[in-house]
Design an enzyme around this catalytic site. Structure first.
Site, PDB file in Angstrom:
ATOM      1  CD  GLU A   1      -2.581  -1.310   2.635  1.00 31.55           C
ATOM      2  OE1 GLU A   1      -3.783  -1.522   2.443  1.00 31.55           O
ATOM      3  OE2 GLU A   1      -2.099  -1.107   3.763  1.00 31.55           O
TER       4      GLU A   1
ATOM      5  CB  CYS B   1      -6.585   5.899   4.858  1.00 31.31           C
ATOM      6  SG  CYS B   1      -7.956   5.158   5.728  1.00 31.31           S
TER       7      CYS B   1
ATOM      8  CB  CYS C   1      -8.526   1.829   7.683  1.00 29.73           C
ATOM      9  SG  CYS C   1      -8.011   1.302   6.034  1.00 29.73           S
TER      10      CYS C   1
END
Ligand code: FUB
Ligand code: ZN
Length: 670
Positions: free
Chosen positions: A335, A353, A431
């Site tokens: 990521e 995020c 998340c």
């Protein structure tokens, strides 16, 4: 910092988003946290807190044996999904944070919209958290339930300090919103426990979070309570990171597979001390959170070397590694960031995020020094990558926000399985959805900052901000009229006389030719992309800022190989895209007509999924489809036959709201 409590968003566009958070996202996420959404991946967040509370209750019984950590994986799934064991932990190691983020989003919602029932639900969740907290102040249900013997033995991967960070952010927000200090007390007790175990003193662990956020959360805790120890701990985490011998090596846990020996610990931004870092590296969310914490500490301490590092990291992030949508993190492997100018459109990871983290970073840079460049980036990320993370009805979410999607490939190509062509109801690793909710809820503190008797207006959205000053309250009201798509008319009115007060207005990167009216007699200067208007303001005085909002064609630096020969279209802060829905299948065959000028683009008012949008009609071409001449065939070196079409482009944030279909941001010129 201007509290979101002091800003009321009145803007139609943004108020709709905030209302969606209040009426859809918060109730929906509460159901998700309680595992009551049919067909959605279970969260287990509330389940885990209940299990931890039950363990604490049982811990006083004679013969109680505390759990001992065995070989527990990073994600624990129930053997029988229909019957999870009520005493066991499930989900990811950081599952607790989903509840914390939800509470934070609730706090912002309550600031705008008191709601006794919602508050009672959140109070109940907070009581549960307090009852699950270990007697020594420690709080992480993964370890509480799996074995405290491993507490703080793997700071690199096990997210205890990340959980603490989200707990603290929620606690501060909830305290500010409601005056209820219970969660704040929980956070302070955990902070106290951490400070006993980690720090520079002999006998303590000289470590820091593997997933950052505690740094900026501790700063918020310091600012809320005025207690220096929290600032000290945050600073310690920042100063210690990446020093040799590396704490993550000393911990002695085997390296995860994505960690390459030749670039040790860059995944965690711990490959060298932070002041020596000048390239954005590693896991993108972690990087954004670290840099945000660094900017906070630089602001509070005036540390020049830290400021310089923040500037370098901001440049690296935004001038070499950021998508036009404000997305960061090019690869799903870890990521993470890759190398400069590597920005593939269809493989992009661009986690919601991470874009949210970029907003955090940019806002903190603005607090450090007002430069319109930071606000431009914040606005870019907010209006595009962040908003695309949530459906127009607030009921589904993107984790990954690609810039080009061919749905078949996302289903059949293993390299693209991380890309979803439609938003998901929930995620095992959830998340993003509550992070979007907390950002949208606290928008006000991104629109404005205040320093030295100056109110900075960074984002133009209808809103009213109240400043608390010794001489009394000053209210500033901003109204933005976007009726004419070619210009935004911003009216700013000041309520209450304000002596020697400065309004600093950002000149957006997309509207350099802005025109200001009013502010008679003001000392007027322009600096770093802001117009500063300093004067004694009269009660009710109004100024107007006309922001031309032209359509713009953008090219990418030649080193972004993916975008060679292509252009992206922007209108104001909005990036535009093509969808199959409006333009037919095979978007690879369409192009924007060579020589088209932005003025030739027509505006059309339309709706997507019941929400008003401005559609751009762009002169284009469509190549003829050739499917009957073999895989490769001889042809003239003159391009294929193409016929004129008018392309319809919609704002990127609105894509994938009408079902699964192709989408692309960068389009060939032909
Ligand atoms: O590790 C916690 C969060 O989960 C990260 O910030 C996201 O990237 C996801 O991996
Ligand atoms: Zn996320």
């Amino acid at each position: 910092m201007i509290s979101p409590k002091d800003v009321r968003i009145t803007d139609e566009f943004w108020q709709t988003e905030q209302e969606l958070v209040r009426t859809e996202v918060i109730p929906y996420q509460w159901e998700a946290l309680n595992d009551r959404v049919p067909g959605a991946a279970p969260s287990f967040a509330i389940h885990n807190f209940r299990a931890a509370r039950s363990l604490r209750e049982r811990s006083h019984a004679p013969g109680f044996r505390a759990p001992v950590f065995g070989n527990v994986p990073f994600e624990v799934l129930p053997e029988d999904p229909e019957h999870p064991d009520p005493e066991r932990f499930y989900g990811f190691v950081f599952q607790d944070t989903d509840l914390y983020k939800w509470i934070e989003a609730v706090a912002y919602s309550l600031m705008r919209h008191p709601d006794a029932e919602l508050q009672a639900t959140a109070d109940g969740a907070i009581r549960l958290i307090a009852e699950a907290q270990a007697e020594d102040g420690y709080l992480d249900t993964y370890y509480i339930l799996n074995g405290r013997d491993r507490t703080f033995t793997n700071l690199r991967d096990h997210h205890e300090l990340y959980c603490f960070g989200h707990l603290t952010e929620a606690a501060v927000a909830y305290h500010q919103a409601t005056g209820n200090g219970m969660l704040l007390e929980v956070a302070e007790r955990f902070a106290g426990y951490i400070a006993e175990k980690i720090g520079p003193e002999e006998g303590k662990k000289h470590g820091y979070p593997g997933h950052e956020i505690a740094e900026m959360a501790l700063v918020r805790l310091y600012e809320e309570t005025g207690k220096d120890e929290y600032l000290r701990l945050s600073r310690y985490f920042i100063d210690e990171r990446g020093k040799e011998p590396n704490w993550f090596a000393l911990e002695g846990n085997p390296p995860p597979e994505y960690e390459k020996p030749e670039i040790p610990y860059s995944y965690y931004q711990a490959h060298r001390p932070v002041r020596e870092q000048d390239e954005a590296k590693g896991h993108a969310v972690r990087a954004m959170y670290l840099y945000s914490g660094m900017a906070d500490i630089a602001r509070l301490t005036g540390d020049e070397s830290l400021k310089e590092a923040c500037r370098a990291l901001f440049r690296s992030t935004t001038r070499e590694k950021m998508y036009i949508t404000g997305g960061v993190g090019s690869t799903h492997i870890g990521e993470a960031f890759t190398f400069p100018f590597d920005l593939p459109n269809d493989l992009a990871y661009t986690e919601s995020c991470a874009a949210i983290g970029l907003c955090f970073f940019a806002r903190r840079m603005l607090e450090l020094e007002a430069r319109a460049e930071y606000a431009d980036v914040m606005e870019r990320a907010l209006y595009n990558n962040v908003l695309s993370g949530i459906a127009l009805d607030g009921k589904s979410f993107f984790y990954v926000n690609p810039l080009e999607v061919w749905p078949e490939a996302t289903h059949r190509d293993a390299r693209k399985l991380h890309v979803k062509p439609v938003r998901q109801k929930w995620f095992g690793c959830a998340c993003c959805p509550p992070n979007i909710a907390r950002l949208l809820g606290s928008l006000g503190s991104y629109a404005y900052t205040e320093r030295d008797n100056t109110l900075y207006v960074h984002l133009y959205m209808g809103s009213e901000v109240t400043l608390h000053r010794e001489s009394g309250e000053v209210r500033v009201r901003v109204a933005v009229d976007r009726e004419d798509p070619e210009r935004w008319t911003v009216r700013i009115r000041i309520y209450a006389a304000a002596k020697d007060f400065t309004l600093a207005l950002r000149i957006p990167g997309w509207s350099r030719e802005c025109v200001l009216r009013g502010a008679e007699g003001a000392e007027n200067r322009e600096e770093n992309g802001y117009i500063y208007l300093r004067k004694d303001w009269k009660d009710g005085e109004e100024i107007t800022l006309e922001l031309p909002c032209p359509v713009r064609f953008l090219r990418a630096d030649s080193r972004v190989r993916e975008d060679s020969g292509k252009i992206a279209v922007m209108h104001g802060p909005f990036v535009y895209c093509l969808e199959e829905w409006d333009n037919g299948k095979n978007l690879n065959l369409v192009s924007i007509r060579r020589g088209t000028r932005p003025e030739e683009v027509a505006f059309e008012k339309a709706e997507v999924a019941g929400r008003p949008v401005t559609v751009l009609r762009v002169p284009g071409q469509r190549e003829e489809e050739v499917t009957d001449r073999g895989l490769y065939y001889e042809a003239e070196c003159a391009g294929t036959e193409a016929g004129p079409v008018t392309l319809a482009m919609i704002p990127y944030y609105a894509w994938a709201n009408r079902g699964e279909n192709e989408m692309q941001v960068w389009t060939r010129i032909f």
